[in-house]
Design an enzyme around this catalytic site. Structure first.
Site: not given
Length: 361
Positions: A244, A303
């Protein structure tokens, strides 16, 4: 100059704070751990909207249900041209038909739009007629009903509610920044939301969960995970669901959604095996990433378990980004209102590095 505006503070906000070093997400003064699985999406939307609309009711549920019923009137514009588009493109086009404005009525129509339009598009592309909203239902129960034509179980609605809350706002991410830039021009909430949808569509932002299902399907069995991941990294492929831009530790949203998937799988005969397989892939991926890139903080992001949760709810992977927009639209609207209330036109500078014309002798 900061590439990609890394570490540049572009706004002051009361809406959310992302602490990437500690793995903490705060939304309007409350931690994600306090909200996810404990608070309805309608209540978090109201929390985000508080102070930005004068006529905000204590319970946003009835007003949002009425907005879904109103927005359903635009489903008639779903023509054959839009049927050939991806769900996110068709949903974006239908949302763009809504009138621009800055009031609460406009905001509620925009919160309703991704749910109503996505359900209609998914059904139309499957050759089925759209299902009208059931206004008294909560948002997380009505969307699966409109998509699948039957009411979800309480566990399924609760899982979707958890997801919508988890993704409702997340600092100055790409789509939220896009929405704030558009809002700063005083273009209106619909324009800001359409810009947010367009940014969310990208595979480096909200378009990633769908490919995670493809990855899991290609791996097939836990024992295949290491070889598949090694080959993907050798090709230079990006491993979706890991790493991320902000978090240097595990994304707290991943844990919230993992817990939601586990709660939903209780009593299910098929989901446990799929979840256990995904957990095995996650374990293998984290170990391999640590071996290959020991200097980079690459952990599970939102995700990965988004893909598992939305798959378990029987939503097609092609519509996953639309469901992401269902939750994030509340944050876009709140940020747009905050930008208009206290911010100037966003106009950063650029540094020209191209050729210069030669001076005449």
């Amino acid at each position: 100059m900061s590439d990609g505006l890394e570490d540049v503070v572009a706004a002051e906000t009361v809406l959310s704070d992302v602490d990437g070093l500690r793995g903490v997400l705060i939304i309007r003064g409350r931690s994600l751990d306090d909200l996810a699985g404990r608070t309805r999406f309608e209540d978090v939307a109201r929390l985000l909207f508080d102070g930005f609309f004068d006529d905000l009711p204590e319970d946003l549920g009835p007003s949002l249900g009425a907005a879904r019923a109103e927005v359903f009137g635009e489903v008639a514009a779903l023509d054959t041209g839009l049927m050939d588009r991806s769900p996110i493109e068709a949903m974006r086009a239908l949302t763009a038909r809504l009138a621009d404005g800055d009031d609460l009525a406009t905001a509620l129509r925009l919160v309703a739009a991704p749910a109503v339009f996505t359900a209609a598009v998914v059904r139309a592309q499957a050759g089925e007629a759209p299902v009208a909203p059931d206004a008294p239902l909560c948002h997380a129960a009505d969307f699966p009903r409109m998509t699948g034509a039957s009411a979800p179980s309480t566990a399924e609605a609760d899982a979707l509610d958890t997801y919508l809350v988890t993704v409702s706002d997340h600092g100055l991410n790409a789509s939220t920044f896009a929405a704030r830039v558009i809002a700063s021009t005083r273009a209106g909430l619909t324009s800001a939301v359409v810009g947010g949808i367009s940014a969310l569509k990208g595979p480096l932002h909200g378009g990633a969960p769908g490919p995670i299902i493809d990855m899991l399907n290609e791996i097939g069995r836990p024992e295949n995970a290491r070889a598949w991941i090694e080959e993907a990294l050798a090709r230079g492929d990006r491993l979706m669901g890991f790493g991320h831009r902000v978090y240097r530790v595990r994304d707290p949203r991943a844990d919230a959604l993992k817990a939601a998937v586990r709660r939903m799988r209780e009593g299910s005969s098929s989901q446990p095996a799929r979840v256990e397989f995904a957990e095995a892939v996650e374990t293998a991926a984290l170990a391999i990433l640590k071996e290959h890139k020991p200097d980079r903080a690459l952990d599970t992001n939102v995700e990965f378990y988004t893909a598992l949760l939305l798959e378990a709810l029987a939503f097609p992977p092609s519509a996953f980004t639309c469901v992401f927009a269902m939750g994030r639209v509340a944050g876009w609207i709140a940020h747009a209102r905050e930008q208009v209330a206290g911010g100037r036109l966003i106009r950063p500078q650029s540094r020209y590095v191209g050729p210069t014309p030669l001076k005449a002798a």
